[in-house]
Design a protein around this motif. Sequence first.
Motif, mmCIF file in Angstrom:
data_model
loop_
_atom_site.group_PDB
_atom_site.id
_atom_site.type_symbol
_atom_site.label_atom_id
_atom_site.label_comp_id
_atom_site.label_asym_id
_atom_site.label_seq_id
_atom_site.Cartn_x
_atom_site.Cartn_y
_atom_site.Cartn_z
ATOM 1 N N THR A 135 10.652 -0.836 -26.771
ATOM 2 C CA THR A 135 8.873 -0.780 -26.737
ATOM 3 C C THR A 135 8.259 -1.309 -25.931
ATOM 4 O O THR A 135 8.161 -2.131 -24.788
ATOM 5 N N ALA A 136 7.666 -0.921 -25.095
ATOM 6 C CA ALA A 136 6.527 -0.084 -24.018
ATOM 7 C C ALA A 136 5.964 1.170 -23.665
ATOM 8 O O ALA A 136 6.518 1.942 -24.730
ATOM 9 N N GLU A 137 4.746 0.802 -22.850
ATOM 10 C CA GLU A 137 4.889 2.113 -22.398
ATOM 11 C C GLU A 137 4.699 3.204 -22.111
ATOM 12 O O GLU A 137 5.562 2.588 -21.053
ATOM 13 N N TYR A 138 4.931 3.942 -22.099
ATOM 14 C CA TYR A 138 5.956 5.537 -21.396
ATOM 15 C C TYR A 138 5.100 6.239 -20.459
ATOM 16 O O TYR A 138 4.410 7.037 -21.669
ATOM 17 N N PHE A 139 5.028 7.198 -19.659
ATOM 18 C CA PHE A 139 3.961 7.900 -18.888
ATOM 19 C C PHE A 139 4.949 9.150 -18.383
ATOM 20 O O PHE A 139 6.146 8.292 -17.908
ATOM 21 N N CYS A 140 4.645 10.547 -18.138
ATOM 22 C CA CYS A 140 4.898 11.664 -17.833
ATOM 23 C C CYS A 140 4.075 11.354 -16.829
ATOM 24 O O CYS A 140 3.197 11.217 -16.735
ATOM 25 N N ALA A 141 4.750 12.228 -15.847
ATOM 26 C CA ALA A 141 3.658 12.451 -14.472
ATOM 27 C C ALA A 141 4.404 13.170 -13.654
ATOM 28 O O ALA A 141 5.495 13.914 -13.723
ATOM 29 N N VAL A 142 3.220 14.258 -13.107
ATOM 30 C CA VAL A 142 3.953 15.946 -12.250
ATOM 31 C C VAL A 142 3.268 15.470 -10.758
ATOM 32 O O VAL A 142 2.840 14.340 -10.859
ATOM 33 N N SER A 143 4.535 15.654 -9.373
ATOM 34 C CA SER A 143 4.194 15.580 -8.602
ATOM 35 C C SER A 143 4.442 17.236 -8.092
ATOM 36 O O SER A 143 5.444 17.149 -7.959
ATOM 37 N N ALA A 144 3.415 17.576 -7.220
ATOM 38 C CA ALA A 144 3.702 18.964 -6.874
ATOM 39 C C ALA A 144 4.883 19.057 -4.709
ATOM 40 O O ALA A 144 5.229 19.674 -4.763
ATOM 41 N N ALA A 145 4.448 17.844 -4.652
ATOM 42 C CA ALA A 145 6.082 17.557 -3.122
ATOM 43 C C ALA A 145 6.237 16.082 -3.485
ATOM 44 O O ALA A 145 5.520 15.035 -4.646
ATOM 45 N N LEU A 146 7.026 15.667 -2.819
ATOM 46 C CA LEU A 146 7.655 14.649 -2.669
ATOM 47 C C LEU A 146 7.457 13.604 -1.615
ATOM 48 O O LEU A 146 8.323 12.802 -1.397
ATOM 49 N N SER A 147 6.103 14.089 -0.224
ATOM 50 C CA SER A 147 5.970 13.569 0.480
ATOM 51 C C SER A 147 4.675 13.171 0.705
ATOM 52 O O SER A 147 4.026 14.090 0.217
ATOM 53 N N GLY A 148 4.507 13.258 2.014
ATOM 54 C CA GLY A 148 3.195 12.842 2.610
ATOM 55 C C GLY A 148 2.368 12.311 1.187
ATOM 56 O O GLY A 148 2.431 11.323 1.072
ATOM 57 N N ASN A 149 1.272 12.397 1.827
ATOM 58 C CA ASN A 149 -0.226 12.445 0.891
ATOM 59 C C ASN A 149 -0.235 12.808 -0.869
ATOM 60 O O ASN A 149 -1.707 12.739 -1.556
ATOM 61 N N THR A 150 0.824 13.174 -1.433
ATOM 62 C CA THR A 150 0.527 13.737 -2.187
ATOM 63 C C THR A 150 0.975 12.687 -3.660
ATOM 64 O O THR A 150 2.106 12.161 -4.062
ATOM 65 N N PRO A 151 0.614 12.411 -4.581
ATOM 66 C CA PRO A 151 0.317 11.251 -5.239
ATOM 67 C C PRO A 151 0.870 11.855 -6.806
ATOM 68 O O PRO A 151 0.941 13.084 -6.531
ATOM 69 N N LEU A 152 0.855 10.949 -7.314
ATOM 70 C CA LEU A 152 1.860 11.578 -9.302
ATOM 71 C C LEU A 152 0.179 11.369 -10.001
ATOM 72 O O LEU A 152 -0.691 10.477 -9.432
ATOM 73 N N VAL A 153 0.458 12.492 -10.641
ATOM 74 C CA VAL A 153 -0.418 13.200 -11.952
ATOM 75 C C VAL A 153 0.529 12.525 -13.111
ATOM 76 O O VAL A 153 0.872 12.468 -13.334
ATOM 77 N N PHE A 154 -0.969 11.380 -14.043
ATOM 78 C CA PHE A 154 -0.049 10.463 -14.776
ATOM 79 C C PHE A 154 -0.845 11.456 -16.486
ATOM 80 O O PHE A 154 -1.674 11.616 -16.265
ATOM 81 N N GLY A 155 0.230 11.491 -17.561
ATOM 82 C CA GLY A 155 -0.131 12.011 -18.534
ATOM 83 C C GLY A 155 -0.801 10.370 -19.421
ATOM 84 O O GLY A 155 -0.663 9.007 -18.413
ATOM 85 N N LYS A 156 -1.136 10.420 -20.360
ATOM 86 C CA LYS A 156 -2.246 9.192 -21.261
ATOM 87 C C LYS A 156 -1.446 8.084 -21.465
ATOM 88 O O LYS A 156 -1.598 7.235 -22.320
ATOM 89 N N GLY A 157 0.148 8.491 -22.099
ATOM 90 C CA GLY A 157 1.239 7.224 -21.762
ATOM 91 C C GLY A 157 0.975 7.833 -23.173
ATOM 92 O O GLY A 157 0.425 7.847 -24.081
ATOM 93 N N THR A 158 2.940 6.804 -23.800
ATOM 94 C CA THR A 158 3.224 7.017 -25.083
ATOM 95 C C THR A 158 3.956 5.417 -25.479
ATOM 96 O O THR A 158 4.607 4.912 -24.735
ATOM 97 N N ARG A 159 2.762 4.979 -26.385
ATOM 98 C CA ARG A 159 3.393 4.017 -27.013
ATOM 99 C C ARG A 159 4.442 3.593 -27.520
ATOM 100 O O ARG A 159 4.558 3.597 -28.644
ATOM 101 N N LEU A 160 5.597 3.833 -26.853
ATOM 102 C CA LEU A 160 7.135 3.059 -28.257
ATOM 103 C C LEU A 160 6.726 2.081 -28.735
ATOM 104 O O LEU A 160 6.864 1.162 -28.165
ATOM 105 N N SER A 161 7.229 1.602 -30.309
ATOM 106 C CA SER A 161 7.177 0.518 -31.221
ATOM 107 C C SER A 161 8.479 0.738 -31.574
ATOM 108 O O SER A 161 8.510 1.028 -32.294
ATOM 109 N N VAL A 162 9.457 -0.189 -31.165
ATOM 110 C CA VAL A 162 10.990 -0.506 -32.138
ATOM 111 C C VAL A 162 10.598 -1.482 -33.149
ATOM 112 O O VAL A 162 10.174 -2.550 -32.708
ATOM 113 N N ILE A 163 10.904 -0.824 -34.307
ATOM 114 C CA ILE A 163 10.614 -1.874 -35.040
ATOM 115 C C ILE A 163 11.976 -2.785 -35.776
ATOM 116 O O ILE A 163 13.140 -1.854 -36.147
ATOM 117 N N ALA A 164 12.372 -3.721 -35.796
ATOM 118 C CA ALA A 164 13.789 -4.596 -36.269
ATOM 119 C C ALA A 164 13.608 -4.044 -37.898
ATOM 120 O O ALA A 164 12.899 -3.763 -38.551
#
Lengths: 116, 115
Positions: free
Chosen positions: B86-115
């Motif tokens: 149970t947590a918030e999960y974010f998908c993210a994308v980046s055009a590069a893995l170096s330098g000044n390239t940040p990650l762009v995030f999705g809005k997130g998905t709240r996963l709730s696991v029910i007992a």
Amino acid sequence: GAVVSQHPSWVICKSGTSVKIECRSLDFQATTMFWYRQFPKQSLMLMATSNEGSKATYEQGVEKDKFLINHASLTLSTLTVTSAHPEDSSFYICSARVPGQDSPLHFGNGTRLTVT
Amino acid sequence: AQSVTQLDSQVPVFEEAPVELRCNYSSSVSVYLFWYVQYPNQGLQLLLKYLSGSTLVKGINGFEAEFNKSQTSFHLRKPSVHISDTAEYFCAVSAALSGNTPLVFGKGTRLSVIA
């Protein structure tokens, strides 16, 4: 693995005061650090890119005079929220990438700022 | 520029059931894709990443994701979830893995696991 430490983890301040948040790369030198802001139940929005020894690059809509970023060393970047207002209350997260490697970003644990 | 769409803002699922969290991206260039997990009042922890090679990537905590270039998707899956997922999960994308390239995030998905 690479560790990014953020301090404080939470802070409460009065409206009109300034608050400084520190972001440190503990086991690597980070020439670039990123500052994100997260509103409740929302995604992370990039505020600015902090480069060691030079001025930060701010995203559109982010007030650079309000959110002062200093990256004076290869292991430390600071974000100062000046003249804080209640609408500045948010979760602030810094991140950094190990240079010279194709690596993802490593994130600090975030700072919960509450302005009363 | 890149963008990420997480189609579900909340996903409730019973314990030990399988789960899929959907992520679609948009980019005019090749990208690198990531899934991060965030527990309350904490930073982000990397679950897994796609950089190149095999389109099926395995991450920590039993999660895996499949990169589908034709559908521009990177859905996250787990065959049997636990309460601790149970947590918030974010998908993210980046055009590069170096330098000044940040990650762009999705809005997130709240996963709730029910007992």
